[in-house]
Scaffold this motif. Structure first.
Motif, mmCIF file in Angstrom:
data_model
loop_
_atom_site.group_PDB
_atom_site.id
_atom_site.type_symbol
_atom_site.label_atom_id
_atom_site.label_comp_id
_atom_site.label_asym_id
_atom_site.label_seq_id
_atom_site.Cartn_x
_atom_site.Cartn_y
_atom_site.Cartn_z
ATOM 1 N N ARG A 36 5.451 6.770 -2.556
ATOM 2 C CA ARG A 36 6.285 6.869 -3.766
ATOM 3 C C ARG A 36 5.488 6.641 -5.035
ATOM 4 N NH1 ARG A 36 10.328 2.686 -2.336
ATOM 5 N NH2 ARG A 36 9.258 2.765 -0.544
ATOM 6 N N ASP A 37 4.588 5.622 -4.966
ATOM 7 C CA ASP A 37 3.873 5.225 -6.176
ATOM 8 C C ASP A 37 2.440 4.828 -5.827
ATOM 9 O OD1 ASP A 37 3.390 4.513 -8.802
ATOM 10 O OD2 ASP A 37 4.261 2.508 -8.587
ATOM 11 N N PRO A 38 1.491 5.788 -5.853
ATOM 12 C CA PRO A 38 0.099 5.437 -5.561
ATOM 13 C C PRO A 38 -0.385 4.328 -6.495
ATOM 14 C CG PRO A 38 0.361 7.817 -5.661
ATOM 15 C CD PRO A 38 1.651 7.212 -6.147
ATOM 16 N N GLY A 39 -1.164 3.413 -5.949
ATOM 17 C CA GLY A 39 -1.638 2.298 -6.766
ATOM 18 C C GLY A 39 -2.683 1.466 -6.044
ATOM 19 N N VAL A 44 0.853 -2.958 -4.880
ATOM 20 C CA VAL A 44 1.728 -2.971 -3.695
ATOM 21 C C VAL A 44 2.190 -4.394 -3.397
ATOM 22 C CG1 VAL A 44 1.828 -2.489 -1.212
ATOM 23 C CG2 VAL A 44 0.656 -0.898 -2.743
ATOM 24 N N THR A 45 1.285 -5.368 -3.562
ATOM 25 C CA THR A 45 1.634 -6.774 -3.340
ATOM 26 C C THR A 45 2.768 -7.194 -4.261
ATOM 27 O OG1 THR A 45 -0.612 -7.297 -2.637
ATOM 28 C CG2 THR A 45 0.737 -9.131 -3.406
ATOM 29 N N ALA A 46 2.656 -6.834 -5.538
ATOM 30 C CA ALA A 46 3.687 -7.195 -6.514
ATOM 31 C C ALA A 46 4.995 -6.446 -6.235
ATOM 32 C CB ALA A 46 3.196 -6.887 -7.929
ATOM 33 N N HIS A 47 4.896 -5.174 -5.894
ATOM 34 C CA HIS A 47 6.093 -4.362 -5.669
ATOM 35 C C HIS A 47 6.881 -4.806 -4.436
ATOM 36 C CE1 HIS A 47 8.196 -0.711 -4.102
ATOM 37 N NE2 HIS A 47 8.648 -0.716 -5.349
ATOM 38 N N LEU A 48 6.172 -5.096 -3.356
ATOM 39 C CA LEU A 48 6.854 -5.468 -2.107
ATOM 40 C C LEU A 48 7.068 -6.970 -1.950
ATOM 41 C CD1 LEU A 48 5.134 -3.019 0.424
ATOM 42 C CD2 LEU A 48 7.370 -2.788 -0.679
ATOM 43 N N GLY A 49 6.326 -7.762 -2.723
ATOM 44 C CA GLY A 49 6.483 -9.213 -2.633
ATOM 45 C C GLY A 49 5.950 -9.803 -1.339
ATOM 46 N N ILE A 50 4.883 -9.214 -0.802
ATOM 47 C CA ILE A 50 4.261 -9.760 0.402
ATOM 48 C C ILE A 50 2.838 -10.190 0.065
ATOM 49 C CG2 ILE A 50 5.688 -8.555 2.111
ATOM 50 C CD1 ILE A 50 3.703 -6.356 2.276
ATOM 51 N N GLY A 66 -6.059 7.442 9.105
ATOM 52 C CA GLY A 66 -5.986 8.602 8.225
ATOM 53 C C GLY A 66 -4.667 8.797 7.532
ATOM 54 N N LEU A 67 -3.867 7.743 7.422
ATOM 55 C CA LEU A 67 -2.555 7.863 6.786
ATOM 56 C C LEU A 67 -2.592 7.525 5.302
ATOM 57 C CD1 LEU A 67 -0.510 6.209 9.675
ATOM 58 C CD2 LEU A 67 -0.776 8.649 9.214
ATOM 59 N N VAL A 68 -3.612 6.781 4.878
ATOM 60 C CA VAL A 68 -3.794 6.399 3.473
ATOM 61 C C VAL A 68 -5.224 6.744 3.083
ATOM 62 C CG1 VAL A 68 -3.952 4.415 1.897
ATOM 63 C CG2 VAL A 68 -2.043 4.582 3.480
ATOM 64 N N GLU A 69 -5.402 7.168 1.840
ATOM 65 C CA GLU A 69 -6.723 7.521 1.339
ATOM 66 C C GLU A 69 -6.905 6.993 -0.075
ATOM 67 O OE1 GLU A 69 -6.675 11.767 1.514
ATOM 68 O OE2 GLU A 69 -5.370 11.969 -0.235
ATOM 69 N N VAL A 70 -8.137 7.015 -0.555
ATOM 70 C CA VAL A 70 -8.436 6.633 -1.932
ATOM 71 C C VAL A 70 -8.581 7.911 -2.742
ATOM 72 C CG1 VAL A 70 -10.083 5.494 -3.465
ATOM 73 C CG2 VAL A 70 -9.614 4.525 -1.209
ATOM 74 N N ARG A 71 -7.830 7.990 -3.827
ATOM 75 C CA ARG A 71 -7.966 9.117 -4.754
ATOM 76 C C ARG A 71 -8.727 8.622 -5.964
ATOM 77 N NH1 ARG A 71 -1.894 11.292 -4.254
ATOM 78 N NH2 ARG A 71 -2.065 12.062 -2.124
ATOM 79 N N LEU A 72 -9.756 9.354 -6.347
ATOM 80 C CA LEU A 72 -10.635 8.904 -7.425
ATOM 81 C C LEU A 72 -10.259 9.438 -8.798
ATOM 82 C CD1 LEU A 72 -14.000 9.208 -5.515
ATOM 83 C CD2 LEU A 72 -12.656 7.151 -5.950
ATOM 84 N N SER A 73 -9.452 10.490 -8.868
ATOM 85 C CA SER A 73 -9.159 11.099 -10.163
ATOM 86 C C SER A 73 -7.666 11.030 -10.436
ATOM 87 C CB SER A 73 -9.633 12.552 -10.136
ATOM 88 O OG SER A 73 -9.340 13.201 -11.335
ATOM 89 N N PRO A 74 -7.224 10.733 -11.594
ATOM 90 C CA PRO A 74 -7.950 10.394 -12.816
ATOM 91 C C PRO A 74 -8.484 8.961 -12.797
ATOM 92 C CG PRO A 74 -5.591 10.340 -13.253
ATOM 93 C CD PRO A 74 -5.780 10.771 -11.818
ATOM 94 N N GLN A 75 -7.940 8.123 -11.923
ATOM 95 C CA GLN A 75 -8.468 6.769 -11.740
ATOM 96 C C GLN A 75 -8.332 6.422 -10.267
ATOM 97 O OE1 GLN A 75 -5.928 4.547 -14.333
ATOM 98 N NE2 GLN A 75 -4.322 4.301 -12.824
ATOM 99 N N PRO A 76 -9.158 5.510 -9.757
ATOM 100 C CA PRO A 76 -9.088 5.184 -8.323
ATOM 101 C C PRO A 76 -7.762 4.492 -7.965
ATOM 102 C CG PRO A 76 -11.139 4.377 -9.291
ATOM 103 C CD PRO A 76 -10.261 4.840 -10.421
ATOM 104 N N VAL A 77 -7.068 5.096 -6.994
ATOM 105 C CA VAL A 77 -5.817 4.519 -6.484
ATOM 106 C C VAL A 77 -5.719 4.797 -4.987
ATOM 107 C CG1 VAL A 77 -4.462 4.668 -8.623
ATOM 108 C CG2 VAL A 77 -4.494 6.602 -7.045
ATOM 109 N N LEU A 78 -4.935 3.994 -4.319
ATOM 110 C CA LEU A 78 -4.601 4.235 -2.920
ATOM 111 C C LEU A 78 -3.367 5.118 -2.886
ATOM 112 C CD1 LEU A 78 -5.000 0.573 -1.672
ATOM 113 C CD2 LEU A 78 -6.482 2.491 -1.071
#
Length: 191
Positions: A36-39, A44-50, A66-78
């Motif tokens: 829903r919200d790459p970050g 994720v810690t703040a959003h889910l409270g875990i 292979g279910l999650v990846e790092v996207r580098l553009s425009p800024q690095p996010v999971l």
């Protein structure tokens, strides 16, 4: 000493145990959150409270499959990878995870009662070391000897109740197995 010697087969072989397990609700929540919200892990810690440590280890497992990846553009996010995104959009269950481990199998199959025991739980002696005293039950004549295949079936049934939840005996390495006639020693005073 009052001993009875019962015919038995001693079987040793390396076995392969496979463990299969699914995904926890936390892992699924983290995956959905990143879809829903790459970050970042902190987001994720703040959003889910875990706890952050739980999110970090969960993201590592999700990346491993292979279910999650790092996207580098425009800024690095999971973010959820195309594979993870496909599972979510199709409404399919996440792929089960499996791991193999090798175990040492050493069992004794006694012919009279047709029982299987762990070798460490019984007393056995080689055919060549049978004493002159005591009651000896002979191996049945005319009966086919045990084989790797017949012992593997017995081992599968025997180990089914001894493995951890989610584990099963995938197979036995027959080329490294050892099958030998022995005698099971029963001490009547102990019985």
């Amino acid at each position: 000493m009052n001993n009875i010697y019962i015919p038995a087969w001693h079987y040793r072989a390396p076995g392969i145990v496979q463990r299969t397990w699914g995904w926890s609700p936390i892992e699924e929540m983290v995956l959905l959150s990143l879809d829903r919200d790459p970050g970042t892990i902190d987001a994720v810690t703040a959003h889910l409270g875990i706890p952050r440590q739980v999110v970090s280890s969960t993201v590592a497992r999700l990346m491993q499959f292979g279910l999650v990846e790092v996207r580098l553009s425009p800024q690095p996010v999971l973010a959820t990878s195309s594979v993870g995104h496909g599972f979510i959009r199709a409404g399919r269950a996440l792929p089960e995870r499996t791991a193999d481990r090798e175990i040492g199998i050493s069992v004794v199959y006694e012919k009279v009662g047709q029982s299987v025991f762990r070798t460490r739980d019984v007393d056995i002696i080689p055919v060549s070391k049978l004493p002159d005293s005591g009651a000896i039950v002979a191996f049945p004549t005319g009966e086919a000897p045990e084989t790797d295949y017949s012992m593997m079936q017995r081992v599968s049934q025997f180990t089914a109740g001894t493995l951890r939840p989610g584990e099963w005996l995938r197979g036995v390495e027959a080329n490294s197995s050892f099958l030998e006639r022995k005698f099971l020693v029963l001490n009547l005073d102990d019985v």
